[in-house]
Design an enzyme around this catalytic site. Structure first.
Site, mmCIF file in Angstrom:
data_model
loop_
_atom_site.group_PDB
_atom_site.id
_atom_site.type_symbol
_atom_site.label_atom_id
_atom_site.label_comp_id
_atom_site.label_asym_id
_atom_site.label_seq_id
_atom_site.Cartn_x
_atom_site.Cartn_y
_atom_site.Cartn_z
ATOM 1 C CE LYS A 194 -2.717 -2.498 3.179
ATOM 2 N NZ LYS A 194 -2.837 -2.604 4.503
ATOM 3 C CG ASP A 219 14.580 -1.640 4.312
ATOM 4 O OD1 ASP A 219 15.675 -1.862 4.425
ATOM 5 O OD2 ASP A 219 13.629 -1.514 5.437
ATOM 6 C CG ASP A 236 2.666 0.536 7.437
ATOM 7 O OD1 ASP A 236 3.654 0.487 6.731
ATOM 8 O OD2 ASP A 236 2.394 -0.404 8.251
HETATM 9 C C1 PRP Z 1 7.783 -1.876 2.001
HETATM 10 C C2 PRP Z 1 7.872 -1.186 0.670
HETATM 11 C C3 PRP Z 1 8.418 -2.186 -0.369
HETATM 12 C C4 PRP Z 1 8.988 -3.033 0.727
HETATM 13 C C5 PRP Z 1 10.687 -3.108 0.786
HETATM 14 O O1 PRP Z 1 6.408 -2.517 1.864
HETATM 15 O O2 PRP Z 1 6.706 -0.653 0.286
HETATM 16 O O3 PRP Z 1 7.450 -3.101 -0.694
HETATM 17 O O4 PRP Z 1 8.761 -2.977 2.226
HETATM 18 O O5 PRP Z 1 11.327 -3.763 1.583
HETATM 19 P P1 PRP Z 1 12.581 -4.507 0.817
HETATM 20 O O6 PRP Z 1 13.275 -3.719 -0.110
HETATM 21 O O7 PRP Z 1 13.285 -4.857 2.245
HETATM 22 O O8 PRP Z 1 11.849 -5.758 0.253
HETATM 23 P P2 PRP Z 1 5.681 -3.108 3.161
HETATM 24 O O9 PRP Z 1 5.840 -4.753 3.148
HETATM 25 O O10 PRP Z 1 5.878 -2.441 4.423
HETATM 26 O O11 PRP Z 1 4.034 -2.901 2.889
HETATM 27 P P3 PRP Z 1 3.381 -1.695 2.608
HETATM 28 O O12 PRP Z 1 3.734 -1.011 1.343
HETATM 29 O O13 PRP Z 1 1.968 -2.051 2.580
HETATM 30 O O14 PRP Z 1 3.428 -0.754 3.780
#
Ligand code: PRP
Length: 189
Positions: free
Chosen positions: A52, A112, A168
């Protein structure tokens, strides 16, 4: 407290500082859109937002773009813990459209470890699009675990807990207009 004036009072105690104010986010997205416009001149884009966190990036970027663009969304879930991903990604919502032969731009809020997008780009490339590139508003280079080419980056941020503008903590703070750091008391730090 005047520096936190843009934060709604209900959230103000949870915010440590404003890392990137709304106006800077907006200006940077306009710049990124201009780059995308130049690179895709004469083409038609499919923007793929990753739910999201990417919703506000998607909405604001798309409105700055002048190349024709369609929007689609994916929802994915990592099998990792809440703070680190394992690289194994489950697709909760797939694209509505076929992407064969299309120019795809994945739109993210943050990269990340890079594991989510590494999986996603490989998955989308297997569908024979004309191209797949990544735009992410934020990147945390110090956390990267895979070599992931991110073509368009808004801001590099340090390895601190950031929320707001789509990001979030336990589903809260996405609606803040700025990117902020959370007070450690909120996440037990
Ligand atoms: C976050 C972000 C990416 C992912 C990055 O999503 O939007 O999709 O984490 O992390 P990485 O590079 O370590 O793989 P999240 O899982 O927090 O979901 P959200 O977007 O619904 O908050």
């Amino acid at each position: 407290m005047s520096e936190l004036a843009s934060i709604p009072p209900t959230f103000r105690d949870d915010v440590e500082s404003i890392l990137i104010p709304e106006a800077e986010l907006d200006a940077r997205l306009a710049e990124l859109a201009a780059e995308v416009d130049r690179d895709y001149a004469g083409k038609e884009l499919l923007l793929v937002g990753v739910l999201k966190g990417a919703i506000f990036v998607m909405a604001d970027l798309a409105r700055y773009l002048t190349v024709p663009s369609a929007m689609d969304f994916m929802a994915v879930s990592s099998y990792g813990s809440s703070t680190s991903s394992s690289g194994v990604v489950r697709i909760l919502k797939d694209l509505d459209t076929e992407i064969e032969g299309r120019d795809v731009l994945i739109v993210e809020d943050i990269v990340d470890s890079g594991l989510t997008l590494d999986y996603l780009t490989k998955n989308l490339r297997s569908r024979q699009p004309a191209s797949v590139e990544i735009l992410s508003l934020l990147t945390k280079p110090s956390r990267r675990e895979v070599d992931l080419p991110v073509k368009y980056i808004g801001f590099e941020v340090p390895d601190v807990f950031v929320v707001g503008y789509g990001l979030d903590y336990a589903e809260r703070y996405r609606s803040l207009r700025d990117i902020v750091t959370l007070a450690p008391s909120v996440y037990g730090g």
